[in-house]
Enzyme design. Structure first.
Site, PDB file in Angstrom:
ATOM      1  N   LYS A  28      16.382  -3.265  -0.228  1.00 35.92           N
ATOM      2  CA  LYS A  28      15.527  -2.124   0.164  1.00 35.92           C
ATOM      3  C   LYS A  28      14.078  -2.593   0.315  1.00 35.92           C
ATOM      4  O   LYS A  28      13.395  -2.243   1.274  1.00 35.92           O
ATOM      5  CB  LYS A  28      15.620  -1.047  -0.906  1.00 35.92           C
ATOM      6  CG  LYS A  28      14.483  -0.048  -0.905  1.00 35.92           C
ATOM      7  CD  LYS A  28      14.602   0.977  -2.013  1.00 35.92           C
ATOM      8  CE  LYS A  28      13.982   0.578  -3.308  1.00 35.92           C
ATOM      9  NZ  LYS A  28      12.519   0.735  -3.419  1.00 35.92           N
ATOM     10  N   ASN A  29      13.621  -3.427  -0.633  1.00 35.08           N
ATOM     11  CA  ASN A  29      12.202  -3.805  -0.646  1.00 35.08           C
ATOM     12  C   ASN A  29      11.846  -4.896   0.351  1.00 35.08           C
ATOM     13  O   ASN A  29      10.676  -5.246   0.486  1.00 35.08           O
ATOM     14  CB  ASN A  29      11.769  -4.194  -2.071  1.00 35.08           C
ATOM     15  CG  ASN A  29      11.735  -2.974  -2.981  1.00 35.08           C
ATOM     16  OD1 ASN A  29      11.821  -1.832  -2.512  1.00 35.08           O
ATOM     17  ND2 ASN A  29      11.659  -3.203  -4.267  1.00 35.08           N
TER      18      ASN A  29
ATOM     19  N   CYS B  10       3.373   7.750  -9.510  1.00 34.72           N
ATOM     20  CA  CYS B  10       4.808   8.045  -9.560  1.00 34.72           C
ATOM     21  C   CYS B  10       5.207   7.899 -11.032  1.00 34.72           C
ATOM     22  O   CYS B  10       4.387   7.640 -11.897  1.00 34.72           O
ATOM     23  CB  CYS B  10       5.595   7.086  -8.666  1.00 34.72           C
ATOM     24  SG  CYS B  10       5.698   5.441  -9.338  1.00 34.72           S
TER      25      CYS B  10
ATOM     26  N   ARG C 264      -0.021   3.437  -9.469  1.00 31.55           N
ATOM     27  CA  ARG C 264       0.314   2.876  -8.158  1.00 31.55           C
ATOM     28  C   ARG C 264      -0.867   2.910  -7.169  1.00 31.55           C
ATOM     29  O   ARG C 264      -0.781   3.442  -6.082  1.00 31.55           O
ATOM     30  CB  ARG C 264       1.538   3.563  -7.558  1.00 31.55           C
ATOM     31  CG  ARG C 264       2.720   3.743  -8.489  1.00 31.55           C
ATOM     32  CD  ARG C 264       3.291   2.478  -9.066  1.00 31.55           C
ATOM     33  NE  ARG C 264       3.877   1.597  -8.088  1.00 31.55           N
ATOM     34  CZ  ARG C 264       5.096   1.727  -7.601  1.00 31.55           C
ATOM     35  NH1 ARG C 264       5.833   2.744  -7.974  1.00 31.55           N
ATOM     36  NH2 ARG C 264       5.564   0.872  -6.705  1.00 31.55           N
TER      37      ARG C 264
ATOM     38  N   ASP D  66      11.602  -4.819 -12.221  1.00 30.70           N
ATOM     39  CA  ASP D  66      12.660  -3.917 -11.726  1.00 30.70           C
ATOM     40  C   ASP D  66      13.987  -4.124 -12.442  1.00 30.70           C
ATOM     41  O   ASP D  66      14.932  -3.369 -12.191  1.00 30.70           O
ATOM     42  CB  ASP D  66      12.862  -4.110 -10.213  1.00 30.70           C
ATOM     43  CG  ASP D  66      11.674  -3.618  -9.432  1.00 30.70           C
ATOM     44  OD1 ASP D  66      11.599  -3.890  -8.228  1.00 30.70           O
ATOM     45  OD2 ASP D  66      10.796  -2.977 -10.032  1.00 30.70           O
TER      46      ASP D  66
ATOM     47  N   ARG E  69      17.891   6.503  -3.860  1.00 28.90           N
ATOM     48  CA  ARG E  69      16.739   5.933  -3.147  1.00 28.90           C
ATOM     49  C   ARG E  69      16.948   4.446  -2.902  1.00 28.90           C
ATOM     50  O   ARG E  69      16.468   3.903  -1.926  1.00 28.90           O
ATOM     51  CB  ARG E  69      15.459   6.121  -3.965  1.00 28.90           C
ATOM     52  CG  ARG E  69      14.996   7.550  -4.076  1.00 28.90           C
ATOM     53  CD  ARG E  69      13.605   7.617  -4.642  1.00 28.90           C
ATOM     54  NE  ARG E  69      12.695   6.747  -3.895  1.00 28.90           N
ATOM     55  CZ  ARG E  69      11.409   6.624  -4.186  1.00 28.90           C
ATOM     56  NH1 ARG E  69      10.890   7.292  -5.201  1.00 28.90           N
ATOM     57  NH2 ARG E  69      10.625   5.832  -3.479  1.00 28.90           N
TER      58      ARG E  69
HETATM   59  C1  EPZ Z   1       6.689  -3.412  -5.323  1.00 28.45           C
HETATM   60  O1  EPZ Z   1       5.869  -2.302  -5.607  1.00 28.45           O
HETATM   61  C2  EPZ Z   1       8.112  -2.890  -5.338  1.00 28.45           C
HETATM   62  N1  EPZ Z   1       8.275  -1.869  -4.310  1.00 28.45           N
HETATM   63  C3  EPZ Z   1       8.431  -2.309  -6.715  1.00 28.45           C
HETATM   64  O2  EPZ Z   1       9.794  -1.915  -6.704  1.00 28.45           O
HETATM   65  C4  EPZ Z   1       8.229  -3.399  -7.758  1.00 28.45           C
HETATM   66  O3  EPZ Z   1       8.457  -2.856  -9.037  1.00 28.45           O
HETATM   67  C5  EPZ Z   1       6.805  -3.947  -7.663  1.00 28.45           C
HETATM   68  O4  EPZ Z   1       6.545  -4.423  -6.328  1.00 28.45           O
HETATM   69  C6  EPZ Z   1       6.571  -5.108  -8.620  1.00 28.45           C
HETATM   70  O5  EPZ Z   1       7.476  -6.138  -8.365  1.00 28.45           O
HETATM   71  C7  EPZ Z   1       8.411  -2.256  -3.022  1.00 28.45           C
HETATM   72  O6  EPZ Z   1       8.405  -3.432  -2.698  1.00 28.45           O
HETATM   73  C8  EPZ Z   1       8.583  -1.171  -2.010  1.00 28.45           C
HETATM   74  P1  EPZ Z   1       2.600  -4.078  -6.876  1.00 28.45           P
HETATM   75  P2  EPZ Z   1       4.266  -2.416  -5.384  1.00 28.45           P
HETATM   76  O7  EPZ Z   1       1.581  -3.729  -5.846  1.00 28.45           O
HETATM   77  O8  EPZ Z   1       3.971  -3.374  -4.295  1.00 28.45           O
HETATM   78  C9  EPZ Z   1      -1.221  -2.919  -9.417  1.00 28.45           C
HETATM   79  C10 EPZ Z   1      11.623  -0.515  -7.104  1.00 28.45           C
HETATM   80  O9  EPZ Z   1      12.109  -0.116  -8.153  1.00 28.45           O
HETATM   81  N2  EPZ Z   1      -1.894  -2.714  -8.121  1.00 28.45           N
HETATM   82  O10 EPZ Z   1       3.154  -5.470  -6.875  1.00 28.45           O
HETATM   83  O11 EPZ Z   1       3.738  -1.040  -5.276  1.00 28.45           O
HETATM   84  C11 EPZ Z   1      -0.107  -1.918  -9.663  1.00 28.45           C
HETATM   85  O12 EPZ Z   1      -0.612  -0.730 -10.224  1.00 28.45           O
HETATM   86  C12 EPZ Z   1      10.118  -0.519  -6.917  1.00 28.45           C
HETATM   87  O13 EPZ Z   1      12.278  -0.947  -6.121  1.00 28.45           O
HETATM   88  C13 EPZ Z   1      -3.246  -2.396  -8.112  1.00 28.45           C
HETATM   89  O14 EPZ Z   1      -3.888  -2.272  -9.167  1.00 28.45           O
HETATM   90  O15 EPZ Z   1       3.806  -3.058  -6.756  1.00 28.45           O
HETATM   91  C14 EPZ Z   1       0.789  -2.680 -10.620  1.00 28.45           C
HETATM   92  O16 EPZ Z   1       0.293  -2.547 -11.928  1.00 28.45           O
HETATM   93  C15 EPZ Z   1       9.414   0.103  -8.091  1.00 28.45           C
HETATM   94  N3  EPZ Z   1      -3.871  -2.201  -6.913  1.00 28.45           N
HETATM   95  C16 EPZ Z   1       0.647  -4.142 -10.171  1.00 28.45           C
HETATM   96  O17 EPZ Z   1      -0.554  -4.184  -9.379  1.00 28.45           O
HETATM   97  C17 EPZ Z   1      -3.216  -2.325  -5.714  1.00 28.45           C
HETATM   98  O18 EPZ Z   1      -3.840  -2.156  -4.644  1.00 28.45           O
HETATM   99  C18 EPZ Z   1       1.798  -4.643  -9.310  1.00 28.45           C
HETATM  100  O19 EPZ Z   1       2.008  -3.681  -8.313  1.00 28.45           O
HETATM  101  C19 EPZ Z   1      -1.833  -2.643  -5.739  1.00 28.45           C
HETATM  102  C20 EPZ Z   1      -1.201  -2.847  -6.954  1.00 28.45           C
END
Ligand code: EPZ
Length: 434
Positions: free
Chosen positions: A22-23, A120, A125, A309, A401
């Site tokens: 999915k990702n 969420c 996020r 995850d 989802r």
């Molecule tokens: C991706 O989310 C995945 N989703 C998530 O999978 C996964 O848990 C996550 O990466 C971590 O591996 C998709 O790929 C669609 P991040 P993402 O940006 O990109 C902070 C699932 O279950 N951050 O890597 O949104 C954030 O708050 C989902 O399939 C900022 O501060 O995660 C977090 O603490 C859930 N500012 C950390 O970075 C930003 O601009 C990592 O988040 C972006 C992120």
């Protein structure tokens, strides 16, 4: 609202097949914005988030053909015209990953209007790192009324350094950079296989990218991209979830159509917990367990570390392991929503800040429980598969989802799991949740 009814006690035995990631599918579908030609993606999972992304792209003017009976897991996206470079709140609020259209919209159309994703179940996020990168590339971004509006006549290459490692932030800015003027260097990038998948598609489309999968990516901007056909990777988190299911139920389960290379840390932890894991070539992994599981600690990290995850799923396994397991969640600030539901089933778990201490082995008893997010739901299914009696899991739309035909796949290897509720057919006749 659909529910799962699960009777515990059956070991899972046999072969279970993994769907596409999915990702990976979500950023790869967004990449179609970058060209007027057709982009065909294969091995797309039939899950709710993909349907949400399809609706989002159609609302922008795309023609999205979902697979036919011959190739049900493929989709062709055509952005001959991009009529509305906007991601409305009604869609973004249901799927945060909608922010992935931000970079490609600015790159293709010179502007984007995207609803701020909001939080969420698992955390705030934010997308501040996406915004900062686009501004560094020359976009002007205004945030008001819950939307952000980004404009740039043409993005220019820049030297970007991510304060934090962000998966979709890396993907979003990679898609912005491929059509920018000049070179972009991105440092402290995410190294997840989903980033590598997206880069492989973009290169097929004519982008000039080096270093995807490492923490530093170099992009030489080009003036246009052409269409492509690409098969996305298997879902490493679905595969990991099934491996834990085989271990927790004292089964003998072969997980097929997966990529063992993406599962190294998950496999190592399942072995540390006492199961036997054999890699059966490049596409399959076999897990066996006699039910004697041992405590193991995990601390979630960016890839190639132990994936956040998989944290909830591993916690379910830890409830059945002799000893004390310490589970630390370093990526998201609120990703222990499954703990209270597991405790209601009889687990012994104490949370202190970012660390949960799990004392096993606990005898779990069936209960009515509530799913809260995608991976927490998977954790509750795993616990229900070993709990004594019949559990009812509510709000399984969270599972739909990101897990394709989850109950059917588990039924196929001996699980006593049924879906209660309305099942409607998707556009090409496949069953899916309502
Ligand atoms: C991706 O989310 C995945 N989703 C998530 O999978 C996964 O848990 C996550 O990466 C971590 O591996 C998709 O790929 C669609 P991040 P993402 O940006 O990109 C902070 C699932 O279950 N951050 O890597 O949104 C954030 O708050 C989902 O399939 C900022 O501060 O995660 C977090 O603490 C859930 N500012 C950390 O970075 C930003 O601009 C990592 O988040 C972006 C992120």
């Amino acid at each position: 609202m659909d529910k799962f009814v699960i009777r515990g006690g059956n070991p899972l035995v046999g072969t279970i097949r993994v769907s596409g990631a999915k990702n990976s599918a979500l950023p790869c579908m967004a990449a179609a914005i970058l060209t007027e030609e057709d982009v065909t993606l294969e091995n797309i999972p039939q899950v709710r988030d993909i349907d949400t992304e399809r609706r989002l792209l159609v609302s922008m003017g795309a023609e999205v053909k979902l697979g036919d009976r011959l190739l049900p897991h493929s989709t062709t996206i055509s952005f001959r015209t991009l009529t509305l470079p906007e991601a409305k709140y009604e869609i973004v609020k249901t799927m945060r990953a909608s922010s992935l259209v931000l970079g490609p919209l600015v790159a293709r159309a010179g502007m984007a209007r995207v609803a701020m994703p909001g939080g969420c179940a698992i955390g705030g996020r934010p997308i501040d790192l996406h915004i900062r990168g686009l501004e560094k590339m020359g976009a002007t971004i205004v945030q008001e009324h819950g939307y952000l509006e980004a404009r740039a006549t043409r993005l220019k290459g820049a030297h970007l350094v991510f304060d934090k490692i962000t998966v979709t932030g890396t993907e979003d800015l990679l898609m912005a950079a491929v059509l920018a003027h000049g070179e972009t260097v991105m440092q402290n990038c995410a190294r997840e296989p989903e980033v590598t998948d997206l880069a492989a598609l973009l290169i097929l489309m004519g982008a000039k990218i080096e270093g995807a999968g490492t923490s530093t990516i170099h992009v030489q901007g080009v003036t246009s991209l052409h269409g492509a056909r690409y098969r996305i990777n298997p879902d490493r988190i679905e595969a990991g979830t099934f491996l834990v299911a085989g271990a927790i139920t004292a089964g003998d389960l072969t997980v097929a159509d997966c990529n063992p290379e993406h599962l190294r840390t998950v496999i190592a932890k399942i072995e540390e917990a006492g199961a036997t894991v054999d890699i059966l070539g490049p596409y399959a992994v076999r897990v066996r367990s006699d039910g004697n599981l041992k405590a193991a600690d995990i601390s979630t990290e960016e890839y190639p570390g132990f994936p956040t995850d998989m944290q909830a799923q591993f916690m379910a396994l830890a409830t059945q392991a002799e000893g004390v397991s310490k589970i630390t969640e370093n990526i998201f600030e609120n990703r222990f929503m499954h703990v209270q539901e597991l405790v209601r089933m009889g687990a012994n778990i104490k949370v202190d800040g970012r660390t949960a201490t799990v004392r096993g082995a606990a005898r779990l008893s069936a209960a009515a429980v509530m799913c809260s997010d995608l991976r927490a739901s998977a954790s509750l299914v795993l616990a229900a598969l070993v709990a004594e009696g019949e559990s009812i899991l509510d709000r399984v739309y969270h599972m739909d989802r990101g897990y394709e035909r989850f109950e059917e796949k588990l039924q196929g290897v001996g699980a006593q799991i049924q879906r209660m509720g309305n099942v409607f057919k998707t556009r090409n006749g496949e069953a899916a949740a309502d």
